[in-house]
Design a protein around this motif. Sequence first.
Motif, PDB file in Angstrom:
ATOM      1  N   PRO A 186       0.808  -1.159   0.009  1.00 21.00           N
ATOM      2  CA  PRO A 186      -0.025  -0.018  -0.020  1.00 21.00           C
ATOM      3  C   PRO A 186       0.851   1.264  -0.056  1.00 21.00           C
ATOM      4  O   PRO A 186       1.772   1.339   0.630  1.00 21.00           O
ATOM      5  CB  PRO A 186      -0.733  -0.099   1.291  1.00 21.00           C
ATOM      6  CG  PRO A 186      -0.105  -1.027   2.184  1.00 21.00           C
ATOM      7  CD  PRO A 186       0.869  -1.860   1.318  1.00 21.00           C
ATOM      8  N   CYS A 187       0.088   2.349  -0.940  1.00 24.86           N
ATOM      9  CA  CYS A 187       0.988   3.342  -0.592  1.00 24.86           C
ATOM     10  C   CYS A 187       0.879   4.212   0.585  1.00 24.86           C
ATOM     11  O   CYS A 187      -0.246   3.969   1.356  1.00 24.86           O
ATOM     12  CB  CYS A 187       0.307   4.579  -1.910  1.00 24.86           C
ATOM     13  SG  CYS A 187       0.826   6.045  -1.583  1.00 24.86           S
ATOM     14  N   PRO A 188       1.872   4.697   1.280  1.00 25.77           N
ATOM     15  CA  PRO A 188       1.685   5.186   2.526  1.00 25.77           C
ATOM     16  C   PRO A 188       0.967   6.560   2.558  1.00 25.77           C
ATOM     17  O   PRO A 188       0.492   6.679   3.681  1.00 25.77           O
ATOM     18  CB  PRO A 188       3.159   5.409   2.928  1.00 25.77           C
ATOM     19  CG  PRO A 188       3.873   5.728   1.651  1.00 25.77           C
ATOM     20  CD  PRO A 188       3.309   4.639   0.836  1.00 25.77           C
ATOM     21  N   GLU A 189       0.667   7.033   1.558  1.00 25.48           N
ATOM     22  CA  GLU A 189      -0.245   8.190   1.502  1.00 25.48           C
ATOM     23  C   GLU A 189      -1.618   7.983   1.219  1.00 25.48           C
ATOM     24  O   GLU A 189      -2.427   8.427   2.114  1.00 25.48           O
ATOM     25  CB  GLU A 189       0.024   9.287   0.393  1.00 25.48           C
ATOM     26  CG  GLU A 189      -0.358  10.389   0.505  1.00 25.48           C
ATOM     27  CD  GLU A 189       0.263  11.287   1.567  1.00 25.48           C
ATOM     28  OE1 GLU A 189       1.525  11.275   1.670  1.00 25.48           O
ATOM     29  OE2 GLU A 189      -0.358  12.363   1.853  1.00 25.48           O
ATOM     30  N   CYS A 190      -2.050   7.147   0.197  1.00 23.84           N
ATOM     31  CA  CYS A 190      -3.452   6.810   0.024  1.00 23.84           C
ATOM     32  C   CYS A 190      -3.752   5.376   0.202  1.00 23.84           C
ATOM     33  O   CYS A 190      -4.862   5.249  -0.178  1.00 23.84           O
ATOM     34  CB  CYS A 190      -3.753   6.990  -1.565  1.00 23.84           C
ATOM     35  SG  CYS A 190      -3.005   6.044  -2.777  1.00 23.84           S
ATOM     36  N   VAL A 191      -2.796   4.366   0.479  1.00 29.29           N
ATOM     37  CA  VAL A 191      -3.157   3.104   0.732  1.00 29.29           C
ATOM     38  C   VAL A 191      -3.310   2.318  -0.433  1.00 29.29           C
ATOM     39  O   VAL A 191      -3.976   1.059  -0.202  1.00 29.29           O
ATOM     40  CB  VAL A 191      -3.787   2.718   2.076  1.00 29.29           C
ATOM     41  CG1 VAL A 191      -3.371   3.343   3.306  1.00 29.29           C
ATOM     42  CG2 VAL A 191      -5.530   3.266   1.834  1.00 29.29           C
ATOM     43  N   ASP A 236      -5.066  10.809  -7.739  1.00 25.30           N
ATOM     44  CA  ASP A 236      -5.379  11.902  -6.984  1.00 25.30           C
ATOM     45  C   ASP A 236      -4.136  11.869  -5.752  1.00 25.30           C
ATOM     46  O   ASP A 236      -4.573  12.792  -4.852  1.00 25.30           O
ATOM     47  CB  ASP A 236      -6.829  11.683  -6.245  1.00 25.30           C
ATOM     48  CG  ASP A 236      -7.780  11.698  -7.246  1.00 25.30           C
ATOM     49  OD1 ASP A 236      -7.766  12.493  -8.066  1.00 25.30           O
ATOM     50  OD2 ASP A 236      -8.928  10.818  -7.223  1.00 25.30           O
ATOM     51  N   CYS A 237      -3.606  11.184  -5.772  1.00 27.29           N
ATOM     52  CA  CYS A 237      -2.577  10.915  -4.582  1.00 27.29           C
ATOM     53  C   CYS A 237      -1.280  11.792  -4.793  1.00 27.29           C
ATOM     54  O   CYS A 237      -0.786  12.025  -6.289  1.00 27.29           O
ATOM     55  CB  CYS A 237      -1.939   9.534  -4.551  1.00 27.29           C
ATOM     56  SG  CYS A 237      -0.749   9.089  -3.318  1.00 27.29           S
ATOM     57  N   ARG A 238      -0.630  12.584  -3.928  1.00 22.65           N
ATOM     58  CA  ARG A 238       0.149  13.443  -4.191  1.00 22.65           C
ATOM     59  C   ARG A 238       1.802  12.778  -4.287  1.00 22.65           C
ATOM     60  O   ARG A 238       2.646  13.464  -4.615  1.00 22.65           O
ATOM     61  CB  ARG A 238       0.237  14.801  -3.102  1.00 22.65           C
ATOM     62  CG  ARG A 238       0.495  14.161  -1.893  1.00 22.65           C
ATOM     63  CD  ARG A 238       0.306  15.573  -0.565  1.00 22.65           C
ATOM     64  NE  ARG A 238       0.600  14.790   0.553  1.00 22.65           N
ATOM     65  CZ  ARG A 238       0.879  15.494   1.707  1.00 22.65           C
ATOM     66  NH1 ARG A 238       1.074  16.811   1.637  1.00 22.65           N
ATOM     67  NH2 ARG A 238       0.772  15.075   2.927  1.00 22.65           N
TER      68      ARG A 238
END
Length: 119
Positions: free
Chosen positions: A32-37, A76-78
């Motif tokens: 999982p991405c640590p920002e948006c999972v 939408d994730c930065r």
Amino acid sequence: MFPHLSGLQIQTVRAVGAMVRIDASTDNVATPCPECVRLSNRVHSRYQRQLSDAAVAGREVLMRLRVRRLVCDNSDCRRRTFAKSVPGLAERHARRTTVLQNVLCAVALALRRAVPVPG
Ligand SMILES: [Zn+2]
């Protein structure tokens, strides 16, 4: 035997002189991405970390760890990329595993108690 290495794929473990060398890589499981999972398994790049680990049978242990940098495909994730981490192995940018760091801290505290501070 090495629970802190369970999240890794171990390629080789060999004795090199008075040292044990471990070549390992992060596993190929989607992460999982640590920002948006959102899960990702798309590799952006790889880099190598070198970590000292706790001694085995009196031998210094040096690990060469190949780490995957993954792409976050969520528009939408930065965050565009992130490194695959291994929980409990080592802090970010650390040169020692958490296990070795804890051993060194315990030795330092024991020495501090054993050797009185002058004054
Ligand atoms: Zn993301």
